[in-house]
Design an enzyme around this catalytic site. Structure first.
Site, mmCIF file in Angstrom:
data_model
loop_
_atom_site.group_PDB
_atom_site.id
_atom_site.type_symbol
_atom_site.label_atom_id
_atom_site.label_comp_id
_atom_site.label_asym_id
_atom_site.label_seq_id
_atom_site.Cartn_x
_atom_site.Cartn_y
_atom_site.Cartn_z
ATOM 1 N N ASP A 151 -6.262 -6.368 -5.898
ATOM 2 C CA ASP A 151 -5.918 -5.257 -6.789
ATOM 3 C C ASP A 151 -5.902 -5.674 -8.250
ATOM 4 O OD1 ASP A 151 -5.612 -3.489 -4.725
ATOM 5 O OD2 ASP A 151 -3.420 -3.624 -4.641
ATOM 6 N N HIS A 192 2.377 3.044 -3.228
ATOM 7 C CA HIS A 192 1.581 3.790 -4.220
ATOM 8 C C HIS A 192 2.056 5.235 -4.335
ATOM 9 C CE1 HIS A 192 -1.420 1.167 -5.892
ATOM 10 N NE2 HIS A 192 -1.652 0.635 -4.715
ATOM 11 N N GLU A 236 -10.477 1.705 3.080
ATOM 12 C CA GLU A 236 -10.689 1.265 1.696
ATOM 13 C C GLU A 236 -10.431 -0.248 1.598
ATOM 14 O OE1 GLU A 236 -7.742 2.829 -0.900
ATOM 15 O OE2 GLU A 236 -8.797 2.291 -2.739
ATOM 16 N N HIS A 237 -9.269 -0.694 2.088
ATOM 17 C CA HIS A 237 -8.910 -2.107 2.088
ATOM 18 C C HIS A 237 -8.748 -2.571 3.530
ATOM 19 C CE1 HIS A 237 -6.986 -0.361 -1.603
ATOM 20 N NE2 HIS A 237 -7.574 -1.400 -2.171
ATOM 21 N N GLN A 276 0.835 -1.201 0.000
ATOM 22 C CA GLN A 276 0.000 0.000 0.000
ATOM 23 C C GLN A 276 0.873 1.256 0.000
ATOM 24 O OE1 GLN A 276 -2.852 1.913 -0.785
ATOM 25 N NE2 GLN A 276 -3.528 -0.119 -0.174
ATOM 26 N N HIS A 299 -52.939 19.251 -8.213
ATOM 27 C CA HIS A 299 -52.648 17.841 -7.983
ATOM 28 C C HIS A 299 -53.933 17.092 -7.589
ATOM 29 C CE1 HIS A 299 -48.447 19.161 -7.785
ATOM 30 N NE2 HIS A 299 -48.045 17.909 -7.673
#
Lengths: 431, 431
Positions: free
Chosen positions: B363, B264, B329-330, B261, B422
């Site tokens: 991934d 990145h 996220e993960h 991770q 209406h």
């Protein structure tokens, strides 16, 4: 009465249609700037800022934000004090909306592969959501039902509703609807500061995970700004209807269906599409005749003149093309074989099929939410639904055998992307 | 190596955790202003503006925007020219992603009530979508698969991909992935001007209905701005992982999962949560030892020092609480009974269960999309999926009998809201 007449045989029809349906969804600089200030101030000052805006913008001076909260007991009392016929209508509508949305729930699933690896998705409700119910000019108990019930069906933990109450006044019917829809907490707050309170939380107002419901330009801009920090449903534009009629529906019915959209506000848009020019004449004459009887005749006159149109087409197939180009929020198919025509429709928030399905029935009690995508967003957006209050978590559980084969694919691609740690992390799981 | 150590027994743990996980999702004023200019210019000048930005921002001067388009034949040729092992890995990954997403399709439904009234929802694919695939520092063929295949499975009519190609250079593997994922059109355009072109359309680049895919701060701000005019998936923040380990996984595996991770970019966040302080020591020592071997060691060192943490908890139940607060996220559950722990997780983009499921497998090739909600948005958002490329239209078809009873409820509520047109529109449908 003043309403535009268009025909697809006019050479500049496309340009005229585009001009008519164009809606600049951007906020003005004045709105952007005011909203930016309000968001900042509520985020930094919390309750103090809410007291300030409640006094200055809502004309409702109070000493503490707690005074802006309406208890569930008061909502329940409002429900019990209603005229029994109103209460019955509200409860019948709520039951139908609840029943429809039961069918919309997404469920979790898992599947096992031959090597023991399991993939799936886990579906869970949102923990806490905020619901904005517009007030001011009109009170909309139906909006309470249409926003809160899908959230309740999804299993949302806590539903926090906000509604503007200028001078502290709020419709008893709105309170009653909150009780029927099982709203957990209700604050008399409106405008951008209500959105800010829900997004960031204050000492008194809890922060939510997502904010839904339509509002004015300030509310729309505030929602756009807090998006990312919290979820939002959509940025709503003015309400709109497109009626496709084969010329065989009583002109009074069609005229009143157009009025029902036009009476919302001056920006509302009501369009009628028909292959019979004579029928358009009839409806126009009928509108002339009925308009003076309408309570909101000035609003109707204004919105029909500014944004309405009667459009003559060659045939119903061309009517469907016009509808797809407009991607209307509400689409009535007031024709003899509505299913056949519906099959040609690619973009619409809701389709009302047949002469016996006026939009008004959908607005109140048919079942689907009346919170629908406006301003051509039906090209990509959906009605508010249970799916707005659920979220998905992907599940991956590799067996040892599965990890062995998958890690080879992963490592190969990771090396190709130059991400060595990814590759080596996968390789550790190889046999 | 420099990485923060936290413990839930510290009195200021909550504050430290909040400081660590805080990510200001707002754009800076400079980014806002630059993006605003780019959007305006592309909207008004079209292709001319794209040529200007391609030259000045992408360092890729061309004479016509058509020269920025890559033909399907060229993508197919790139696929055929790949190393066979790379091609096989790409195609195997694509097949698994396609298979997973087949299970995600929502289907239309209708149900008839006893009086003949029919309610339902019609599910249709979006007509044309735009996919942003980041480039620049690294090329990500996997992102092509993970964005485009869910759209293709949904039945989207046309998939238009954009990818930055500084100096005109683009990875052959990215072109090959576009062929495998059935991308219809590909333009070598990046940044905010690519988003503007997709949102508004130019003479050469077609306007789309929705734009998905992650990008840098300019791309994120541009997506936020065009939201409403087109749909967007989400505003992505930096990537993040939370590993919960019971202390029984090989420390090398865990260290490398964190590295995967951290490699990145410098803002990426890697967190390890474990009830055993001794295990945290082991992983830290292992990271020290492995770091010099890593190709992207400088990025890893920087992101672990800025945003990483090793967190000691009392037990796995408390680890789950920490995970829910972070909504990662993960989320890796590197423990002996991962299903039991997964049942305690309410908020995560994807859960990787067991020691044999490193994030890297997800991934690239497990099946679910790797485009996941970041920065705590898993509280309300879902992984990119088929549902992002489908939309719902509500269907209401009242029978004459159904219209009679429903119009009474609708009229009652409409009168209560002061919307007379209406009410009368509904009343025309009463017997």
């Amino acid at each position: 009465m003043d309403i535009r007449r268009l025909s697809t045989t006019q050479p500049d029809f496309q340009a005229q249609l585009a001009a008519l349906t164009n809606w600049d969804d951007g906020a003005t600089h004045a709105v952007e700037s005011a909203v930016s200030d309000i968001l900042k101030r509520v985020r930094s000052e919390g309750d103090q800022a809410l007291l300030y805006y409640s006094k200055t913008l809502d004309n409702y001076p109070v000493d503490t934000v707690a005074q802006l909260e309406v208890s569930q007991a008061r909502c329940q009392a409002a429900l019990e004090a209603l005229d029994p016929a109103d209460r019955e209508a509200l409860e019948q509508a709520a039951a139908r909306v609840r029943d429809y949305h039961q069918h919309q729930r997404t469920t979790s699933w898992q599947r096992e592969e031959s090597d023991g690896t399991v993939l799936g998705q886990q579906v869970t409700p949102l923990e806490r959501v905020g619901i904005y119910v517009p007030g001011g000019k009109a009170a909309y108990p139906s909006s309470v039902l249409m926003n809160a019930i899908p959230a309740d069906v999804a299993g949302v933990g806590e539903i926090v509703m906000v509604a503007p109450a200028p001078g502290g006044e709020i419709s008893p019917m709105v309170l009653a609807a909150a009780a029927v829809a099982r709203v957990d907490r209700l604050f008399l707050l409106g405008g951008a500061h209500a959105i800010a309170a829900l997004a960031y939380g204050t000492k008194t107002v809890p922060a939510v995970d997502k904010i839904v419901g339509p509002g004015n330009a300030y509310v729309a801009e505030a929602k756009r700004r807090v998006f990312g920090h919290v979820g939002i449903d959509m940025v709503a534009g003015p309400s709109e209807i497109l009626v496709i009629c084969d010329g065989q529906t009583d002109p009074e019915w069609t005229a009143m269906d157009l009025f029902s959209q036009a009476e919302h506000d001056e920006d509302a848009r009501a369009l009628l599409v028909c292959p019979e020019a004579r029928y358009l004449d009839d409806v126009q004459a009928t509108m002339e005749r009925l308009l003076p009887q309408m309570e909101r005749s000035e609003i109707i006159r204004e919105s029909l003149s500014r944004r309405g149109a009667l459009i003559c087409v060659r045939d119903l197939a061309e009517a469907a093309e016009v509808a797809n180009a407009i991607a209307p929020e509400h689409l009535e198919l007031s024709v003899i074989e509505p299913e056949r025509l519906a099959a040609r429709i690619h973009h619409a928030g809701a389709i009302f099929l047949g002469r016996y399905t006026p939009e008004a029935i959908g607005d109140y009690c048919a079942g689907p939410s009346h919170v629908l995508p406006t301003s051509r967003t039906a090209r990509f957006a959906s009605p508010l639904g249970v799916y707005d209050f659920q979220k998905v978590t992907s599940l991956i559980h590799c067996s040892e055998a599965g990890a062995d084969s998958l890690s080879r694919i992963a490592a190969r691609l990771a090396y190709a992307e130059g991400l060595t740690a990814h590759a080596r992390s996968a390789e550790y799981r190889q046999k």
